[in-house]
Design a protein around this motif. Structure first.
Motif, short mmCIF file in Angstrom:
data_model
loop_
_atom_site.label_atom_id
_atom_site.label_comp_id
_atom_site.label_asym_id
_atom_site.label_seq_id
_atom_site.Cartn_x
_atom_site.Cartn_y
_atom_site.Cartn_z
N PHE B 100 0.85 -1.19 0.00
CA PHE B 100 0.00 0.00 0.00
C PHE B 100 0.89 1.24 0.00
N TYR B 110 -1.64 -2.76 8.97
CA TYR B 110 -2.94 -2.59 8.31
C TYR B 110 -3.95 -3.67 8.72
N ARG B 113 -4.88 -3.76 12.55
CA ARG B 113 -5.74 -2.61 12.87
C ARG B 113 -7.15 -2.84 12.36
N LEU B 114 -7.21 -3.38 11.15
CA LEU B 114 -8.50 -3.69 10.53
C LEU B 114 -9.33 -4.57 11.45
N HIS B 115 -8.62 -5.53 12.05
CA HIS B 115 -9.35 -6.50 12.86
C HIS B 115 -9.34 -6.13 14.34
N ARG B 163 3.07 -8.78 5.74
CA ARG B 163 1.75 -8.17 5.93
C ARG B 163 0.70 -9.26 6.11
N THR B 164 0.88 -10.34 5.32
CA THR B 164 -0.05 -11.46 5.42
C THR B 164 0.12 -12.18 6.76
N VAL B 167 -1.63 -10.96 10.05
CA VAL B 167 -3.04 -11.25 10.31
C VAL B 167 -3.20 -12.64 10.93
#
Lengths: 284, 254, 294
Positions: B100, B110, B113-115, B163-164, B167
């Motif tokens: 990003f 990212y 934070r999303l979750h 990044r993956t 999560v």
């Protein structure tokens, strides 16, 4: 130009090149001439008391502060309403809209509104905002009428900027378990911001310079407004009245310089942003 | 044939883009903590297949799926399954690195934070762990606030892996992760995949057969939307049962 | 599940935003027709559209609302502006796309962008103080004239024609140009016979769009047209003053009442239709070009 048989191709080529250079120079000269003429005639009028003073004798003397304030108020109302709606519409059209008749109608509406002559928007603003809704000649009427004018522009620029954000970025976000809106809000929109900013700033320039839309919506009061429902006279309308009613050429030149300076600064700012951020995704 | 528990399984999976059938009756099992490679010539449906597993194909209009794709004992195409939650558990790394346009730190933070992770120290820890697991920490730990777009292509791809990981998925899908990278970066990613399989189930699509041979435990060979052969990588490469598999592996077409 | 609901609500909001423009267009149509239609019905379509006499505040007898001279005037000044702006604009576009060195190109591009940004009231003002006296002194007549309108409108149309034509020319595949060069054609011959013809539909679209914009322009013409609502006589006398439709509305709306005000709305209806038709034609031209290229 049809003399190809009489003159050698090389000569006619050269002549054509000279002609093309000349026409480009003419275009630039016209611009320089107009700007130069206004600046030379008007710059002497512009000083602090002109910028910050109130007009006397219908504007024949004094300053233009109420008109500057009026222009500013109209622009703020127009942009505060046009920007959220325009960006919302752009997001919908770029990301959500299904291929359907309804979407076709919506897109057609945006194109259509972009083509409506500003004086017709002015008429509509008068009939709908001033009379029907009873807003009277006021900042709110003029500002909303201006909004109708800049809205399609904001939609178009924002839609293009959103579509320019690479698909891979969206996929990356979805693959991390983001919802559609989270993806839009957190990665796509930030990526589109420079383009949208440029469009919004150019929209501000349009709103500031527009006259026909506000002639019979915003009123022509030279007093300082104290509420959204007060009438104002925007700077371009003030310039029109000064010039066409022969009130004062000097004041008209001065107003032109101020208006031109505002619009040019805004356009230069837009160009600068475009230069600085334009290639965000061009980099390796 | 398979010793480990099955993590992902496709049973008679069919997929259409409009009228065109892109996948025909695909049945494969992908075991836990193993690397399953999917190979085949371009246009054979291997990317389409891997994008079924985390339902990325939902983004494509006119795309229709029948059959079953089982994950955690449920068909991911069942109405009750939320694609968004599914993708949280099944991560994906794409062909072209797609960081990003934000800082390295924010890229990795990212997902968490999303979750719902807001705590600064926790995020710091997640970011550090993810970067360490993706062998990127020692290269960039002092420039986490730089733009991710300033990294090299190989670093960007490892950032996308980090990044993956942040999560905490169970499965990671790799869709030709090295096709845009140079050989050195490719080797780093391959090493990484070898390490990651201790903790994750991995499915990788590749058009590079050597890569499949090097990194995978199981290999599936696709041709024209159909599964031709599936088995242990060693067996597929050394004594394929089907003629077309052998032809492909020995470079006679594709 | 609350997340799903949130997504739905957001999508609904976005849809409403998107529908705003089309709603406004619908309301513009409704209000214009509502305000303008009665007077058209009252005086008759022919008397309104083809009537020669505009006399809304008659001291004696019936007022008359004929806008034919204004319709003619709108087209007259717009076509006049195209006659001036198209050759120059096209030449500039060819120059930008084919000849200009990168540095010059970027300077002219920016100049063109700035020209677009100049408010029309300022161009009208420059026309009023500079062009009108110039025409009066050197060509005769009153100075406020079709010629003055056309020149000011040409200056406004120029940047638009340049940038759209420039895009159209740059979209012509490089192969065409190389093929022509390889056959021994000069650059100019290639431009004339290959490049410009290939970009033709894009250029036509630009020209029609410029015409629509000129017809819809108010301030610039209002200040230099002279605003006499009669046909020029003789009809080719470009030094005669005219009153385009936009100017008619702008001049009288502030004090018009009753039928008079309605007649101005009716003028707006005609203007709206003319511009919409031209826009549609321009769109069509552009779309058909895309069709060929894809």
């Amino acid at each position: 130009m049809t003399a190809g048989t009489l003159i050698s191709p090389a000569t006619s080529n050269k002549a054509a090149m000279v002609m093309l250079w000349a026409s480009a120079s003419i275009a630039v000269l016209i611009l320089t001439f107009i700007l130069g003429y206004i600046l030379i005639r008007g710059i002497g009028v512009v000083n602090l008391s002109f910028l910050l003073g109130s007009p006397r004798l219908s504007g024949a003397e004094g300053g233009v502060l109420p008109a500057i304030v009026g222009t500013f108020c109209l622009m703020v109302v127009a942009m505060l309403s046009a920007v959220p709606i325009g960006i919302g519409a752009a997001i919908y059209l770029a990301e959500y809209a299904p291929k359907s008749v309804m979407t076709g109608i919506i897109t057609f509406g945006v194109e259509c509104l972009a083509g409506v002559p500003s004086i017709v928007i002015g008429l509509f603003g008068y009939a709908f905002l001033v009379i029907y809704l009873g807003f009277g000649f006021s900042i709110i009427s003029g500002g909303l009428a201006l909004m109708f004018m800049v809205l399609p522009w904001i939609v178009r620029v924002s839609e293009e900027s959103i579509k320019a954000v690479p698909m891979g970025i969206r996929e990356g976000s979805f693959a991390l378990g983001a919802t559609k809106w989270q993806t839009m809000w957190r990665v796509v929109l930030p990526g589109a911001v420079p383009g949208i900013m440029t469009g919004v700033i150019l929209g501000v320039g349009k709103a500031i310079g527009e006259t026909a839309v506000i002639m019979f919506t915003a009123g022509s009061s030279l007093l300082m407004p104290s509420s959204l429902f007060d009438p104002v006279r925007a700077l371009p309308y003030h310039l029109y009245i000064l010039a066409s009613e022969g009130i004062s050429d000097q004041m008209a030149y001065g107003s032109s310089v101020v208006l031109l300076a505002m619009v040019l600064l805004i356009n230069l700012a837009a160009i600068a942003i475009q230069k600085r951020y334009g290639r965000q995704y061009g980099r390796k | 044939m398979v010793e480990n528990k099955i993590e992902v399984e496709s049973r008679g999976l069919n997929l259409w883009y409009g009228d065109m059938q892109a996948l025909k009756d695909i049945t494969i099992t992908m075991p836990e903590n193993k690397v399953t490679a999917i190979i085949g010539p371009s246009g054979c449906g291997k990317s389409t297949f891997i994008r079924c597993i985390n339902r990325m194909n939902d983004l494509i209009k006119d795309c229709r799926v029948t059959g079953e794709l089982l994950f955690e004992g449920r068909n991911v195409y069942d109405k009750s399954v939320d694609a968004v939650l599914l993708r949280k558990k099944i991560g994906m790394v794409f062909q072209k690195p797609n960081p990003f346009p934000m800082s390295i730190y924010d890229n990795i933070a990212y997902g968490p934070r999303l979750h719902g992770t807001r705590n600064k120290e926790e995020l710091d820890r997640i970011v550090e762990d993810a970067l360490k697991s993706s062998a990127l920490w020692h290269e960039i730990h002092d420039k986490l606030d730089r733009s991710a777009l300033d990294l090299s292509g190989g670093q960007q791809q490892r950032l996308c892996i980090a990044r993956t990981l942040a999560v905490k998925p169970k499965v990671i899908l790799f869709d030709e992760p090295c096709s845009a990278l140079d050989p050195i970066s490719t080797a780093k990613i391959e090493d990484l995949i070898g390490n990651l399989k201790r903790d994750y189930t991995i499915v990788i699509v590749t058009h590079n057969m050597q890569q499949a041979a090097r990194v995978s435990d199981y290999t599936a060979f696709f041709l024209l939307g159909e599964l031709v052969e599936f088995g242990k990588t060693k067996q597929i490469f050394e004594m394929p049962e089907k003629k077309s598999t052998e032809d492909y592996i020995t470079g006679r077409f594709g | 599940m609350t997340q799903k609901l949130g997504e739905r609500i957001i999508e609904a909001f976005l849809f409403v935003s998107a529908a705003t423009a089309v709603t406004v267009v619908a309301m513009i149509t409704i209000f214009l027709v509502r305000e303008g239609l009665p007077v058209i019905v009252k005086v008759g379509v022919a008397n309104f559209g083809l009537g020669m006499k505009w006399n809304p505040i008659a001291m004696t007898g019936e007022p008359s609302y004929g806008i034919f001279p204004m319709i003619v005037a709108s087209f007259y000044v717009a076509i006049g502006s195209l006659v001036l702006a198209v050759p120059l604009g096209l030449a500039c576009a060819v120059f930008l796309a084919e000849i200009a060195p990168a540095g010059v190109r970027s300077i002219i591009k920016h100049a063109v962008e700035l020209l677009v940004g100049i408010p029309s009231v300022i161009l009208g003002f420059v026309g009023l103080v500079l062009l009108v006296p110039f025409i009066r002194d050197h060509f005769g007549g009153w100075g406020f004239s079709i010629l003055a309108c056309s020149i000011i409108l040409a200056i406004m149309a120029l940047p638009r024609i340049i940038s759209v034509s420039d895009d159209a020319i740059r979209a012509v595949p490089k192969d065409y140009k190389e093929a022509s060069f390889a056959l021994g054609a000069t650059h100019w011959y290639t431009i004339r016979k290959v490049i410009v013809p290939s970009a033709r539909s894009g250029i036509v679209a630009a020209v029609i769009l410029a015409m629509a914009t000129s017809i819809g322009e108010t301030m610039a013409v209002l200040m230099v047209a002279g605003n006499v609502s009669m046909l020029p006589s003789p009809i080719y006398d470009i030094l005669d003053p005219v009153r385009p439709m936009t100017a008619n509305i702008a001049l009288e709306m502030n004090y018009a009442t009753g039928d008079h005000a309605q007649a101005l709305f009716a003028t707006g209806v005609v203007l709206f239709i003319v511009v919409a038709v031209l826009d549609a034609i321009s769109h069509k031209a552009l779309k058909s070009k895309m069709g060929v290229e894809r």
